[in-house]
Design an enzyme around this catalytic site. Structure first.
Site, short mmCIF file in Angstrom:
data_model
loop_
_atom_site.label_atom_id
_atom_site.label_comp_id
_atom_site.label_asym_id
_atom_site.label_seq_id
_atom_site.Cartn_x
_atom_site.Cartn_y
_atom_site.Cartn_z
N PRO A 283 0.83 -1.21 0.00
CG PRO A 283 -0.57 -1.47 1.82
CD PRO A 283 0.63 -2.05 1.18
N GLY B 227 3.54 4.09 5.37
CA GLY B 227 4.61 3.73 6.30
C GLY B 227 5.21 2.36 6.06
CG LEU B 228 3.29 -0.92 5.17
CD1 LEU B 228 2.15 -1.69 4.53
CD2 LEU B 228 3.92 -1.76 6.28
N GLY B 229 6.98 1.68 3.23
CA GLY B 229 8.17 1.82 2.38
C GLY B 229 7.92 1.59 0.89
CB SER B 230 4.94 1.85 -1.30
OG SER B 230 4.67 3.22 -1.08
CB ALA C 243 12.35 2.95 -0.07
CB ALA C 244 9.62 -1.32 -2.02
CG ASP D 268 11.64 4.16 4.94
OD1 ASP D 268 11.77 3.92 6.15
OD2 ASP D 268 10.59 4.61 4.44
O1 PMV Z 1 8.40 6.34 5.18
P1 PMV Z 1 7.80 6.06 6.52
O2 PMV Z 1 6.41 6.48 6.69
O3 PMV Z 1 8.07 4.66 6.94
O4 PMV Z 1 8.62 6.96 7.58
C1 PMV Z 1 10.00 6.95 7.59
C2 PMV Z 1 10.53 7.07 8.96
C3 PMV Z 1 10.78 8.49 9.45
O5 PMV Z 1 11.62 8.33 10.60
C4 PMV Z 1 9.49 9.15 9.87
C5 PMV Z 1 11.48 9.37 8.44
C6 PMV Z 1 12.90 8.96 8.13
O6 PMV Z 1 13.39 9.41 7.10
O7 PMV Z 1 13.53 8.24 8.91
#
Ligand code: PMV
Length: 309
Positions: free
Chosen positions: A97, A101-104, A106-107, A148
């Site tokens: 999704p 916050g699951l890293g979509s 970056a993945a 991430d």
């Molecule tokens: O991308 P998210 O929603 O998993 O958030 C990343 C984690 C944070 O600490 C909020 C930001 C970061 O760059 O570390």
């Protein structure tokens, strides 16, 4: 002949936000959820077909202006490889999704960077892929810590401190997390900026919050390495309370976190950027069904259990 690359999703167990400000954090891959890139050689020039985003874009590598994260990922990769764009289409897809916050992001970048290298007949080390994906993360997020891209590229549990080499963590005793999605997406970039504003406005107060989160992460690392899984629950609860102080929780996250605890989870907290997105609950094997049902009942739009090992 089609070739395929992929990358996992991730969950931050402890230390989000504080990690941007120099504290350590712990993250683990979620290998069941993935971004994929299928490389079909042929045609003329390089085309990216982003299935989830409903976009097809030819990569204009000659243009000076890069206002698209996918194009940036491709160009940075070709620059590093010092090679012209290959003739190919790369089909991107993901079961992760978005913006939760699951890293979509970056993945998808990781799968794409690997696919471009494959299409060009070159190889990149994980360290090189990590460097490239971090550049794309900066484009997405402004001021990312780098956690991430690191956990996703290496697809291993990591203990991470900004600007330091990541340390891979050994999970001595596997445990289960139930993940609940509020269904509300929030842009990490905006939430990170809001926390920056708080820290700048009240440095003494928030330095203490960040320091306390750092200590929790340290204790969590020890508990993970010694197999004392039970002590992770209270540490999650404490970390969540401090994230609330940082104003990154939300009414929906509070409802889910409380529902999970009431259903017997050992601990629960928001995970990732917050103000929406996902929460996680550390759950013993005998309580998984109850916690999953409780989260559905409390309004989660998606709930699943994942084993951390
Ligand atoms: O991308 P998210 O929603 O998993 O958030 C990343 C984690 C944070 O600490 C909020 C930001 C970061 O760059 O570390």
């Amino acid at each position: 002949m089609t070739m395929q690359t992929s990358a996992s999703a991730k969950i931050i167990l402890f230390g989000e936000h504080a990690v941007v400000h120099g504290a350590p954090a712990i993250a683990v891959p979620v290998s069941d959820l993935r971004a994929t890139a299928a490389v079909v050689p042929g045609g003329s020039g390089l085309t990216i077909n982003a299935l989830n985003l409903n976009r097809v874009l030819p990569v204009e590598v000659a243009s000076d202006v890069v206002d698209d994260a996918l194009v940036l990922a491709v160009r940075k990769t070709l620059d590093m490889l010092n090679t012209p764009p290959p003739d190919a289409t790369i089909h991107l897809g993901a079961t992760i999704p978005m913006a939760s916050g699951l890293g979509s992001g970056a993945a998808i970048s990781t799968a794409l960077v690997r696919a471009v290298a494959l299409a060009a007949g070159c190889s990149l080390s994980d360290a090189q892929v990590n460097e490239l994906v971090y550049e794309v993360e900066k484009f997405h997020h402004g001021n990312p810590s780098g956690i991430d891209n690191t956990v996703i590229v290496f697809e291993k549990p990591v203990y991470f401190v900004r600007d330091q080499p990541p340390e891979l963590l050994h999970i001595t005793r596997p445990f289960t997390l139930v993940i609940g999605d509020t269904g509300h997406s929030a842009l990490t970039k905006i939430v990170v900026k809001a926390v920056d504003g708080l820290v700048a406005a009240q440095p003494d107060r928030f330095a203490l919050v960040i320091e306390r989160i750092g200590k929790i992460v340290w204790s969590a690392r020890r508990a993970i390495e010694t197999g004392e899984v039970e002590s992770l629950g209270p540490l999650m609860d404490e970390n969540h309370a401090l994230l609330r102080d940082l104003t990154v929780s939300s009414p929906e996250l509070e409802t889910l976190v409380q529902a999970a605890r009431a259903a017997g989870a050992m601990g629960a907290k928001l995970s990732g950027g917050g103000r929406g997105g996902n929460m996680i609950a550390l759950t013993g094997e005998d309580r998984i069904e109850q916690v999953v049902n409780a989260l559905h009942g409390a309004g989660a739009v998606r709930v699943f259990a994942t084993r951390v090992e």
